[in-house]
Design a protein around this motif. Structure first.
Motif, PDB file in Angstrom:
ATOM      1  N   LYS A 215       7.833   6.916  -4.188  1.00 51.60           N
ATOM      2  CA  LYS A 215       8.510   8.003  -3.866  1.00 51.60           C
ATOM      3  C   LYS A 215       7.904   9.366  -3.184  1.00 51.60           C
ATOM      4  O   LYS A 215       6.841   9.397  -3.484  1.00 51.60           O
ATOM      5  CB  LYS A 215       9.628   8.304  -4.937  1.00 51.60           C
ATOM      6  N   THR A 216       8.522  10.215  -2.543  1.00 56.15           N
ATOM      7  CA  THR A 216       8.083  11.204  -1.957  1.00 56.15           C
ATOM      8  C   THR A 216       7.871  12.172  -3.022  1.00 56.15           C
ATOM      9  O   THR A 216       8.727  12.104  -4.169  1.00 56.15           O
ATOM     10  CB  THR A 216       9.186  12.169  -1.055  1.00 56.15           C
ATOM     11  N   HIS A 217       7.084  13.193  -3.187  1.00 54.49           N
ATOM     12  CA  HIS A 217       6.801  14.423  -3.985  1.00 54.49           C
ATOM     13  C   HIS A 217       8.320  15.097  -4.584  1.00 54.49           C
ATOM     14  O   HIS A 217       8.721  15.394  -5.500  1.00 54.49           O
ATOM     15  CB  HIS A 217       5.885  15.190  -3.982  1.00 54.49           C
ATOM     16  N   GLN A 218       8.880  15.222  -3.301  1.00 55.25           N
ATOM     17  CA  GLN A 218      10.351  16.210  -3.588  1.00 55.25           C
ATOM     18  C   GLN A 218      11.326  15.289  -4.337  1.00 55.25           C
ATOM     19  O   GLN A 218      11.995  15.799  -5.403  1.00 55.25           O
ATOM     20  CB  GLN A 218      10.625  16.432  -2.109  1.00 55.25           C
ATOM     21  N   ARG A 219      11.183  13.828  -3.989  1.00 47.95           N
ATOM     22  CA  ARG A 219      12.242  13.122  -4.811  1.00 47.95           C
ATOM     23  C   ARG A 219      11.771  12.971  -6.330  1.00 47.95           C
ATOM     24  O   ARG A 219      12.597  12.781  -7.035  1.00 47.95           O
ATOM     25  CB  ARG A 219      12.369  11.726  -4.054  1.00 47.95           C
TER      26      ARG A 219
ATOM     27  N   PRO B  18       0.732  -1.247   0.079  1.00 49.29           N
ATOM     28  CA  PRO B  18      -0.145  -0.060  -0.075  1.00 49.29           C
ATOM     29  C   PRO B  18       0.851   1.334  -0.016  1.00 49.29           C
ATOM     30  O   PRO B  18       1.873   1.301   0.397  1.00 49.29           O
ATOM     31  CB  PRO B  18      -0.904  -0.038   1.146  1.00 49.29           C
ATOM     32  N   ARG B  19       0.174   2.208  -0.274  1.00 45.58           N
ATOM     33  CA  ARG B  19       0.903   3.541  -0.395  1.00 45.58           C
ATOM     34  C   ARG B  19       1.387   4.075   0.681  1.00 45.58           C
ATOM     35  O   ARG B  19       0.380   4.280   1.656  1.00 45.58           O
ATOM     36  CB  ARG B  19      -0.012   4.672  -1.227  1.00 45.58           C
ATOM     37  N   PRO B  20       2.328   4.261   1.128  1.00 41.41           N
ATOM     38  CA  PRO B  20       3.096   5.020   2.371  1.00 41.41           C
ATOM     39  C   PRO B  20       2.739   6.308   2.479  1.00 41.41           C
ATOM     40  O   PRO B  20       2.443   7.238   1.360  1.00 41.41           O
ATOM     41  CB  PRO B  20       4.843   5.121   2.491  1.00 41.41           C
ATOM     42  N   PRO B  21       2.202   6.864   3.621  1.00 43.49           N
ATOM     43  CA  PRO B  21       2.058   8.287   3.598  1.00 43.49           C
ATOM     44  C   PRO B  21       3.000   9.177   3.223  1.00 43.49           C
ATOM     45  O   PRO B  21       4.084   8.876   3.373  1.00 43.49           O
ATOM     46  CB  PRO B  21       1.775   8.554   5.320  1.00 43.49           C
ATOM     47  N   GLY B  22       2.581  10.037   2.394  1.00 47.23           N
ATOM     48  CA  GLY B  22       3.509  11.206   1.831  1.00 47.23           C
ATOM     49  C   GLY B  22       4.192  10.718   0.719  1.00 47.23           C
ATOM     50  O   GLY B  22       5.016  11.289   0.108  1.00 47.23           O
ATOM     51  N   GLN B  23       3.722   9.531   0.084  1.00 46.39           N
ATOM     52  CA  GLN B  23       4.613   9.175  -1.132  1.00 46.39           C
ATOM     53  C   GLN B  23       3.610   9.016  -2.222  1.00 46.39           C
ATOM     54  O   GLN B  23       2.285   8.988  -2.293  1.00 46.39           O
ATOM     55  CB  GLN B  23       4.809   7.826  -0.775  1.00 46.39           C
ATOM     56  N   GLU B  24       4.209   9.211  -3.575  1.00 45.48           N
ATOM     57  CA  GLU B  24       3.352   9.120  -4.788  1.00 45.48           C
ATOM     58  C   GLU B  24       3.906   8.052  -5.673  1.00 45.48           C
ATOM     59  O   GLU B  24       5.274   7.605  -5.569  1.00 45.48           O
ATOM     60  CB  GLU B  24       3.127  10.359  -5.482  1.00 45.48           C
TER      61      GLU B  24
END
Length: 191
Positions: free
Chosen positions: A114-118, A89-95
């Motif tokens: 990955k995070t949005h920043q990454r 499942p999608r980890p919190p804050g990841q896309e």
């Protein structure tokens, strides 16, 4: 760890999260509806057969399918289904991120959370973002839909005789606003 080869000989199927016994997704991004009995209002019961769903594609290149249950449709992006089924499942804050930058490649080995920043850092590093090319104008901008030659041609023809912008946009496979803004200098100001 060696990168897995992209061969469709090793297709794996996993249940779609939240639709156990109704839909499955493959590690290559195919989604199938399973054989089951559906109760329909006023029609009684109906048996469905196993079938691969035909995805719809957005202009951005991302694919989705509509999953239904109890007469209600649920839109699901294919890359999200693949990651949830084969990675977790999608980890919190990841896309969801496509490692090869191809939104139509929904192979499990190509997708990561990955995070949005990454994700933005990857876009800049690979030249998919204007931030990666400060001051990128015209054809140098990775998001450009037109070329310098096309813009100059549109402007010259418009100066001689008003052009039908929606017709030109259809020929170029772009939105009318792209042509209009280029012709009137809202965009492509450097020319």
């Amino acid at each position: 760890m060696a990168k897995a080869k992209y061969t469709k000989t090793s297709v794996e199927w996993a249940p779609v999260d939240g639709f156990l016994g109704e839909y499955e997704v493959s590690n290559y991004g195919d989604v199938r509806s399973l054989s089951r009995i559906i109760r329909r209002k006023g029609c009684g019961e109906m048996r469905t057969r196993v079938r691969i769903l035909r995805p719809c594609w957005l202009h951005s290149g991302y694919g989705f399918v509509d999953l239904s249950r109890g007469g209600q449709q649920h839109r699901a992006y294919i890359h999200h289904l693949v990651l949830a089924a084969f990675v977790g499942p999608r980890p919190p804050g990841q896309e969801c991120c496509h490692e090869d930058d191809n939104p139509k490649n929904n192979w499990a080995g190509n997708l990561r959370w990955k995070t949005h920043q990454r994700n933005v850092q990857d876009m800049v590093k690979r030249g998919r973002s204007c931030k990666g090319r400060p001051g990128a104008k015209g054809e140098q901008n990775p998001r450009a839909k037109l070329t310098n030659a096309i813009v100059l041609d549109l402007r010259q023809r418009h100066a001689k005789q008003k052009i039908n912008m929606s017709h030109e946009a259809r020929l170029l496979c772009v939105d009318t606003s792209v042509v209009r803004d280029a012709v009137f200098g809202v965009t492509w100001k450097h020319l």
